[in-house]
Design an enzyme around this catalytic site. Sequence first.
Site, short mmCIF file in Angstrom:
data_model
loop_
_atom_site.label_atom_id
_atom_site.label_comp_id
_atom_site.label_asym_id
_atom_site.label_seq_id
_atom_site.Cartn_x
_atom_site.Cartn_y
_atom_site.Cartn_z
N GLU A 73 -21.03 -28.01 -12.51
CA GLU A 73 -21.00 -29.30 -14.04
C GLU A 73 -20.00 -30.44 -12.46
O GLU A 73 -20.58 -31.54 -12.62
CB GLU A 73 -19.93 -29.09 -14.79
N ASN A 105 -21.99 -33.80 -11.50
CA ASN A 105 -21.99 -35.14 -12.04
C ASN A 105 -21.27 -35.93 -10.11
O ASN A 105 -22.18 -36.96 -10.73
CB ASN A 105 -20.04 -35.03 -12.36
N ARG A 164 -28.35 -36.99 -20.67
CA ARG A 164 -26.98 -36.25 -20.05
C ARG A 164 -26.29 -36.40 -21.12
O ARG A 164 -27.29 -37.47 -21.71
CB ARG A 164 -26.36 -37.33 -19.13
N1 LIG Z 1 -18.27 -38.28 -9.39
C1 LIG Z 1 -18.51 -38.95 -10.62
N2 LIG Z 1 -18.22 -39.87 -10.04
C2 LIG Z 1 -17.80 -40.97 -10.94
N3 LIG Z 1 -18.58 -41.18 -12.57
C3 LIG Z 1 -18.13 -39.68 -12.90
C4 LIG Z 1 -18.21 -38.75 -11.44
N4 LIG Z 1 -18.09 -37.69 -12.62
C5 LIG Z 1 -18.75 -38.21 -14.10
N5 LIG Z 1 -18.45 -39.68 -14.46
C6 LIG Z 1 -18.41 -40.11 -14.90
O1 LIG Z 1 -17.83 -39.46 -16.86
C7 LIG Z 1 -19.01 -39.62 -17.42
C8 LIG Z 1 -18.60 -37.83 -18.43
O2 LIG Z 1 -19.21 -36.98 -16.88
P1 LIG Z 1 -19.98 -35.93 -17.56
O3 LIG Z 1 -19.99 -34.72 -16.89
O4 LIG Z 1 -18.48 -35.04 -18.49
O5 LIG Z 1 -21.20 -36.42 -19.09
P2 LIG Z 1 -22.16 -35.89 -17.88
O6 LIG Z 1 -22.22 -35.75 -16.81
O7 LIG Z 1 -23.30 -38.03 -18.61
O8 LIG Z 1 -23.44 -35.32 -18.86
P3 LIG Z 1 -23.51 -34.43 -19.29
O9 LIG Z 1 -22.66 -33.59 -17.81
O10 LIG Z 1 -23.57 -33.34 -19.94
O11 LIG Z 1 -25.41 -34.07 -18.22
C9 LIG Z 1 -20.23 -39.58 -17.14
O12 LIG Z 1 -21.64 -40.25 -17.66
C10 LIG Z 1 -20.15 -40.42 -15.76
O13 LIG Z 1 -19.80 -42.25 -15.56
MG LIG Z 2 -22.03 -34.02 -16.25
#
Ligand SMILES: Nc1ncnc2c1ncn2[C@@H]1O[C@H](COP(=O)(O)OP(=O)(O)OP(=O)(O)O)[C@@H](O)[C@H]1O
Ligand SMILES: [Mg+2]
Lengths: 136, 142
Positions: free
Chosen positions: B49, B53, B109
């Site tokens: 995860e 990200n 996502r």
């Molecule tokens: N390393 C990162 N750099 C920039 N933004 C991030 C990063 N990690 C997370 N985010 C932001 O935080 C939000 C939530 O992250 P999360 O992993 O919970 O959900 P997601 O990646 O959008 O969906 P999923 O993980 O369910 O596929 C993301 O949509 C993004 O906007």
């Molecule tokens: Mg994610």
Amino acid sequence: MELSVIPLFLCAKADRLPARQREHTERGERMNLKLMEENGVLVAAVAGEIDHHSAVLLREKVDRQIAARRPRKLCIDLSGVSFMDSSGLGFIMGRYRNMAGLGGEVSVKGAQGRIEAVLQMSGAYRYVRKAEEENT
Amino acid sequence: MIKGNNSVKLTLPAISINESYARVAAAALAAQADPTIEQIADIKTAVSEAVTNVIVHAYRGMPAGKVYITMKLDEKGIFTVTVRDTGCGIEDIGRAREPCFTTAPAEERSGMGFSIMETFMDSLRVRSRPGRGTTVTMIKRL
Ligand SMILES: Nc1ncnc2c1ncn2[C@@H]1O[C@H](COP(=O)(O)OP(=O)(O)OP(=O)(O)O)[C@@H](O)[C@H]1O
Ligand SMILES: [Mg+2]
């Protein structure tokens, strides 16, 4: 080259199979996809690992079959999946949206261990039905 | 088995093929503490995860950068993993950590990544500076 190590994206030929054909297999580096159709139900049996890398290919292959065959139901069989993260969840929910747009439904079966935990936690079962082993 | 005092540092291009590499490396280090199969699955999922990200969100609209991973296993069996990037950062961390919050719905996502990390690990800390990057630190007691 051994058949089992041919990356999914090299299997262009499989896409040209006639829509009437009942079954075929796609092989990826860490993921295999087997598609079967019976009485309007498309079964997508995935084996291996579903992450962001493999979900891209999985999505493309399954959507192509949905468009070609217009099934009334898609059953995603996860019993052969050894790893799945939120990208697998995105894959399932994305297919749910596609099928719902076509008036169809999606079921999921065979999720085990942490994969089932991810599905439960996300509330995915509010949208997709959980099917028992022998059903779709 | 004697629980080790061991650490690993990895710098990987932020490309999707490295998602599996990163989680397999994390599992290999954690395995030295003789964990259960469930604990290994938790670590693999959480690391996947965090790394995904970085690949999906961090370097949006700029050339893909790197993902910096440090992992440590101490003699008490405490496994610590840090996943860092020098990408766009997160404006509102509280909101980003909420279940179902995503900035990339069109890419399928669903906003569950942080919730999964939090549930599967014993602790999750997110530090971020917009325009500078994000550091995610997770701990699992094995
Ligand atoms: N390393 C990162 N750099 C920039 N933004 C991030 C990063 N990690 C997370 N985010 C932001 O935080 C939000 C939530 O992250 P999360 O992993 O919970 O959900 P997601 O990646 O959008 O969906 P999923 O993980 O369910 O596929 C993301 O949509 C993004 O906007
Ligand atoms: Mg994610």
